[in-house]
Design an enzyme around this catalytic site. Structure first.
Site, PDB file in Angstrom:
ATOM      1  N   GLU A  98       0.821  -1.208   0.000  1.00  0.00           N
ATOM      2  CA  GLU A  98       0.000   0.000   0.000  1.00  0.00           C
ATOM      3  C   GLU A  98       0.856   1.260   0.000  1.00  0.00           C
ATOM      4  O   GLU A  98       0.520   2.258  -0.668  1.00  0.00           O
ATOM      5  CB  GLU A  98      -0.920   0.009   1.235  1.00  0.00           C
ATOM      6  CG  GLU A  98      -1.880  -1.158   1.287  1.00  0.00           C
ATOM      7  CD  GLU A  98      -1.346  -2.365   2.039  1.00  0.00           C
ATOM      8  OE1 GLU A  98      -2.162  -3.078   2.655  1.00  0.00           O
ATOM      9  OE2 GLU A  98      -0.116  -2.591   2.028  1.00  0.00           O
ATOM     10  N   ALA A 113      11.128 -36.672  -9.456  1.00  0.00           N
ATOM     11  CA  ALA A 113      10.828 -37.122 -10.815  1.00  0.00           C
ATOM     12  C   ALA A 113      11.049 -38.622 -10.873  1.00  0.00           C
ATOM     13  O   ALA A 113      12.056 -39.129 -10.375  1.00  0.00           O
ATOM     14  CB  ALA A 113      11.724 -36.410 -11.824  1.00  0.00           C
ATOM     15  N   ASP A 135      25.016 -36.660  -7.186  1.00  0.00           N
ATOM     16  CA  ASP A 135      24.604 -35.744  -8.256  1.00  0.00           C
ATOM     17  C   ASP A 135      25.410 -34.457  -8.331  1.00  0.00           C
ATOM     18  O   ASP A 135      25.361 -33.773  -9.361  1.00  0.00           O
ATOM     19  CB  ASP A 135      23.120 -35.379  -8.081  1.00  0.00           C
ATOM     20  CG  ASP A 135      22.201 -36.589  -8.187  1.00  0.00           C
ATOM     21  OD1 ASP A 135      22.646 -37.611  -8.743  1.00  0.00           O
ATOM     22  OD2 ASP A 135      21.057 -36.506  -7.712  1.00  0.00           O
ATOM     23  N   GLY A 154      14.570 -40.886  -1.323  1.00  0.00           N
ATOM     24  CA  GLY A 154      13.415 -41.511  -0.723  1.00  0.00           C
ATOM     25  C   GLY A 154      13.458 -41.674   0.780  1.00  0.00           C
ATOM     26  O   GLY A 154      12.442 -41.524   1.461  1.00  0.00           O
TER      27      GLY A 154
END
Length: 365
Positions: free
Chosen positions: A57, A162, A208, A299
């Site tokens: 605002e 995925a 990874d 997992g």
């Protein structure tokens, strides 16, 4: 109190578009946008950029003033109830009263108990016509993490993974790049840019060597968080480069002191927790003011995060690929023996992203 019109709904949607410009940058505050409209023309607009900065605002009022526009008699559109308390910034309800707006259209009531309707009361007490609940569902969706933080006193968790059509996130050898196509990976980068932190386990770092950034999809990169009980981590990894984005490593009592010192020497923050668990990590990140946590873990850690109530939403990509064999499951053991014990997702949405499917759904916990 006047009823909302089609134009009211359109203006609130524009407020939401303004608010989204600060996605991932406002925690622990909500994303809010504001428009000032007079004689059918937008005379000022603004959004809340980050905590500690003025609210939407105020930016809208400043914008109108900078353009030489008189706000008196205008309608203020704001996606969230104007605040009514003195925090790091003055109360916005009083600013709108002082500006002499004639009407205020509000997307949703603020769940913050310091506001929770008092801003609306202040406006009405000043004779301002107030309409509440315009495009309310869309406003709640935008700030679902803020609402969850306010109601439950913990961050909002999203679990992203995925998998192939036969339910694998990696081959039996552990190879996982890439399951989905570039279009799906782009969506993940966009999601990262809206989050406050990304959490992975040590195994993800070892296998990874991820970057965990938004890869140019936005200016914002979330805090990168690693959970590693033993600190059995590679000495060289992309996450240890904190020149542009900070990294935080949580470990337990068994964490290797030499590795902890190695990480600290590179500018990585290392925190020892008495009990290294998703719940403890979420609590620490809540105390740091974070609202949205993106779990991009394997997992085992994902199952623990679900079991401990740290996951509220799932993003599951399904690729039209088959691996066969054992492979790795996206979610580890949760001790459920029969199908009637299965956790049921609610408010499901399916979307095609390139050749892949994306399921979005919520766990009620």
């Amino acid at each position: 109190m006047s009823d909302p019109t089609r134009q009211d709904r359109q203006y609130i949607q524009q407020c939401l578009s303004l608010a989204r410009q600060a996605a991932g940058q406002t925690a622990p505050n909500p994303m809010v946008g504001c428009l000032l409209v007079k004689n059918g023309q937008i005379i000022g607009q603004g959004y809340h950029p980050k905590a500690g900065e003025p609210h939407a605002e105020i930016f809208a009022l400043r914008d109108a003033q900078a353009q030489g526009n008189d706000v008196a008699g205008a309608t203020a559109y704001v996606s969230l109830e104007p605040c009514n308390h003195q925090g790091r910034t003055p109360p916005c309800s009083q600013a709108l009263v002082k500006a002499q707006v004639a009407r205020c259209v509000i997307g949703m009531v603020d769940p913050n108990p310091q506001v929770a309707g008092s801003g609306i009361e202040t406006l009405r007490a000043a004779g301002i016509d107030v309409t509440v609940g315009v495009e309310e569902a869309a406003c709640q969706q935008l700030n679902e993490a803020f609402i969850h933080r306010m109601v439950h006193r913990r961050p909002f968790g999203i679990f992203k993974y995925a998998m192939t059509l036969d339910g694998k996130i990696a081959t039996a050898s552990g190879h996982s790049q890439w399951i989905t196509q570039p279009a799906a990976r782009d969506r993940v980068h966009q999601l990262r840019a809206t989050c406050d932190a990304i959490i992975v386990g040590g195994n993800t770092v070892r296998k990874d060597n991820p970057n965990l950034g938004s890869h140019g999809k936005a200016n914002h990169n979330p805090l990168r968080v690693v959970m590693s009980r033993s600190l059995d981590l590679p000495e060289a990894a992309q996450l240890w480069d904190v020149s542009t984005t900070p990294t935080l490593v949580f470990t337990g009592a068994d964490g290797k002191p030499a590795m902890a010192q190695h990480l600290k020497n590179q500018g990585v923050e290392v925190i020892n927790l008495p009990e290294l668990s998703p719940k403890a990590v979420s609590a620490n990140l809540y105390d740091r003011g974070l609202s949205t946590l993106l779990w991009e873990c394997g997992g085992t850690l994902g199952a623990a995060a679900i079991a401990q109530g740290c996951i509220q939403k799932l993003w599951a990509f399904v690729a039209p690929k088959l691996i066969g064999g054992k492979g790795y499951s996206p979610i580890g053991e949760m001790g459920l023996a029969t199908m009637d014990q299965a956790l049921q997702l609610e408010r499901i949405q399916w979307e095609t992203v390139g050749n892949d499917l994306l399921l979005e759904g919520y766990l009620e916990n």
